[in-house]
Scaffold this motif. Structure first.
Motif, PDB file in Angstrom:
ATOM      1  N   GLY A   1      25.975-118.880  20.034  1.00  0.00           N
ATOM      2  CA  GLY A   1      24.909-119.577  20.734  1.00  0.00           C
ATOM      3  C   GLY A   1      24.566-120.954  20.222  1.00  0.00           C
ATOM      4  N   ALA A   2      23.608-121.582  20.941  1.00  0.00           N
ATOM      5  CA  ALA A   2      23.253-122.973  20.665  1.00  0.00           C
ATOM      6  C   ALA A   2      22.718-123.172  19.244  1.00  0.00           C
ATOM      7  CB  ALA A   2      22.220-123.447  21.687  1.00  0.00           C
TER       8      ALA A   2
ATOM      9  N   SER B   1      23.734-121.667  16.621  1.00  0.00           N
ATOM     10  CA  SER B   1      24.777-121.014  15.822  1.00  0.00           C
ATOM     11  C   SER B   1      24.598-121.145  14.302  1.00  0.00           C
ATOM     12  CB  SER B   1      26.136-121.601  16.206  1.00  0.00           C
ATOM     13  OG  SER B   1      27.156-121.114  15.356  1.00  0.00           O
TER      14      SER B   1
ATOM     15  N   TRP C   1      11.912-123.828  25.331  1.00  0.00           N
ATOM     16  CA  TRP C   1      13.250-124.321  25.045  1.00  0.00           C
ATOM     17  C   TRP C   1      13.291-125.826  25.251  1.00  0.00           C
ATOM     18  CZ3 TRP C   1      16.389-126.620  28.848  1.00  0.00           C
ATOM     19  CH2 TRP C   1      15.873-126.564  30.139  1.00  0.00           C
TER      20      TRP C   1
ATOM     21  N   GLY D   1      31.809-121.830  23.434  1.00  0.00           N
ATOM     22  CA  GLY D   1      30.554-121.652  24.161  1.00  0.00           C
ATOM     23  C   GLY D   1      29.456-122.535  23.617  1.00  0.00           C
ATOM     24  N   ASP D   2      28.224-122.043  23.674  1.00  0.00           N
ATOM     25  CA  ASP D   2      27.079-122.844  23.246  1.00  0.00           C
ATOM     26  C   ASP D   2      27.108-123.162  21.763  1.00  0.00           C
ATOM     27  OD1 ASP D   2      26.227-122.828  25.824  1.00  0.00           O
ATOM     28  OD2 ASP D   2      24.517-121.501  25.517  1.00  0.00           O
TER      29      ASP D   2
ATOM     30  N   HIS E   1      28.711-126.544  22.066  1.00  0.00           N
ATOM     31  CA  HIS E   1      28.101-127.587  22.906  1.00  0.00           C
ATOM     32  C   HIS E   1      26.781-127.103  23.493  1.00  0.00           C
ATOM     33  CE1 HIS E   1      29.915-125.056  25.992  1.00  0.00           C
ATOM     34  NE2 HIS E   1      31.098-125.291  25.455  1.00  0.00           N
ATOM     35  N   ARG E   2      25.909-128.072  23.774  1.00  0.00           N
ATOM     36  CA  ARG E   2      24.602-127.776  24.379  1.00  0.00           C
ATOM     37  C   ARG E   2      24.397-128.759  25.528  1.00  0.00           C
ATOM     38  NH1 ARG E   2      20.623-127.735  19.177  1.00  0.00           N
ATOM     39  NH2 ARG E   2      19.250-126.564  20.554  1.00  0.00           N
TER      40      ARG E   2
ATOM     41  N   GLY F   1      27.256-125.020  31.379  1.00  0.00           N
ATOM     42  CA  GLY F   1      27.360-124.561  29.994  1.00  0.00           C
ATOM     43  C   GLY F   1      28.152-123.280  29.840  1.00  0.00           C
ATOM     44  N   LEU F   2      27.705-122.207  30.479  1.00  0.00           N
ATOM     45  CA  LEU F   2      28.393-120.926  30.352  1.00  0.00           C
ATOM     46  C   LEU F   2      29.802-121.006  30.926  1.00  0.00           C
ATOM     47  CD1 LEU F   2      28.600-117.924  29.756  1.00  0.00           C
ATOM     48  CD2 LEU F   2      27.368-117.464  31.891  1.00  0.00           C
TER      49      LEU F   2
ATOM     50  N   GLY G   1      32.134-122.535  28.534  1.00  0.00           N
ATOM     51  CA  GLY G   1      32.421-121.593  27.456  1.00  0.00           C
ATOM     52  C   GLY G   1      33.418-120.523  27.865  1.00  0.00           C
TER      53      GLY G   1
END
Length: 407
Positions: free
Chosen positions: A166-167, A169, A269, A288-289, A292-293, A301-302, A305
């Motif tokens: 995830g973002a 991470s 968020w 995935g996130d 990158h964001r 985004g998804l 990924g």
């Protein structure tokens, strides 16, 4: 093979590894699957990859029953309509609409489907309540330190690792890989609520309504017209308690319809436009996130990924199972980091372009003034407003940048 992160990208990685007959362990810090809808747009290429995993039909069955015909701008859901973007114009000769180009399946429904598939695989083990806090390449393998939810720690070893956590991470941070780009770009509330909004949606079915009430603006995302929606609203302060306390009133004003809304969750968020400076550290790869964001404008985004992990696992399978040269793995970053940069930029441009509609209308502080403005538009002003809405088309139709997987 170790997969860090049990969200959609991590679980797809696990499924692809199992198909390649590569044993894998997935560790995920959350004890439960995603509860709020979160990411929901699945583009064509993503659905092809999910079809390859044998879950596309189940994903389509779980997706919203709502037709994806329009994107609508209005003062409130129950107020004056500002305009619509028709996503699938009818064929003049047949009256039929073309097939939908994406599937509206939110993450809280997608993730359990992928998890059920993962736990059925004899080559997969899923461990929940475990967070990676230290990781390094050691010789021909990876050493990972994991903290369990009871506070105990374990050391795991694997030949390779994929960080899809995830973002935020923790793996990326432990590796010292910085994110490059802009952010945060503001602060927002995500209000997940239950309400039957069918009377205001059925005649203009679509997944997104931009509510431009100056007293309470927001973006309504329809996951199920009868029961599941998300309203994204700009935060007004840094005080989370105050934001949560004000959310019910702001939600009611944004909707402007005589239906009670049951709030299920409220989260804050911030959007970012960032890409990791590198996708690999020794035997660890980001995906995935974690890599990158993007702002959610465009839903890239998804989908980015999913494409990344499909390519990465294919490369790893050739190295692990077919004895290909490890230099093949260098092509992953070469192919996908530029894609992430392009999709981050496109998402940011989509976000900026939305301002064209507000500029065409002008600035107002009260809902009544905006309603009056709409009622008094001249023909030329209406044409300018319609053009500003049409200018958003690529936001909703683009599949984003495509990788050059020859590298």
């Amino acid at each position: 093979m170790l997969v860090i992160g049990g969200g959609p990208v991590g679980l797809i990685a696990s499924g692809l590894l199992s198909q390649a007959r590569i044993p894998n362990v997935v560790i995920e810090r959350r004890k439960q699957t995603q509860r709020a809808p979160a990411a929901h747009v699945l583009r064509r290429r993503s659905m092809q990859i999910l079809a390859g995993l044998g879950v596309a039909d189940e994903v389509r069955a779980a997706a919203s029953p709502l037709a994806l015909d329009y994107i609508t701008w209005c003062t409130t859901l129950g107020g004056s309509e500002i305009g619509r973007l028709e996503l699938r114009p009818r064929d003049p000769s047949t009256g039929a609409r073309p097939p939908e180009t994406w599937t509206n399946c939110p993450q809280n429904l997608l993730e359990p489907i992928l998890l059920r598939r993962a736990v059925r695989e004899p080559l997969t083990r899923v461990v929940r309540g475990a967070e990676c806090f230290a990781i390094e390449t050691r010789g021909a393998g990876v050493m990972v330190r994991v903290r369990l939810d009871d506070g105990s720690e374990r050391e795991l070893r694997a030949s390779w690792a994929i960080a899809a956590d995830g973002a935020g991470s923790s793996t990326r941070r432990a590796l010292g890989i910085p994110l490059e780009g802009k952010g945060p770009l503001g602060r927002f509330l995500m209000v997940h609520f239950e309400a039957d909004l069918t009377p205001w949606i059925a005649h203009r079915p679509g997944p997104i309504f931009w509510l431009m009430n100056p007293e309470s603006p927001g973006t309504l995302i329809v996951h199920h017209p009868e029961r599941s929606h998300v309203l994204m609203m700009p935060a007004r302060s840094e005080n989370d308690d105050a934001e949560q306390a004000a959310a019910p009133e702001r939600l009611a004003k944004a909707l402007g319809v005589p239906v009670p809304a049951k709030i299920l969750s409220i989260d804050t968020w911030s959007p970012h436009v960032q890409v990791a400076s590198r996708y690999r550290d020794g035997r660890v790869f980001l995906a995935g996130d974690a890599a990158h964001r993007f702002p959610p404008t465009g839903g890239l985004g998804l989908n980015t990924g999913i494409q990344e992990i499909h390519d990465l696992v294919a490369r790893l399978a050739r190295v692990i199972a077919a004895n290909a040269e490890e230099t093949l793995l260098d092509g992953y970053e070469a192919a996908f980091r530029p894609v992430a940069q392009a999709n981050a930029s496109e998402s940011f441009e989509n976000m900026l372009r939305l301002g064209e509609i507000a500029r065409a209308l002008g600035s107002y502080s009260e809902l009544a003034a905006l309603e009056q403005r709409l009622a008094s538009l001249t023909q030329a002003e209406r044409a300018a407003l319609d053009a500003a809405i049409e200018a958003q088309r690529s936001h909703f139709e683009s599949d984003g940048a495509s990788p050059d997987v020859s590298r």
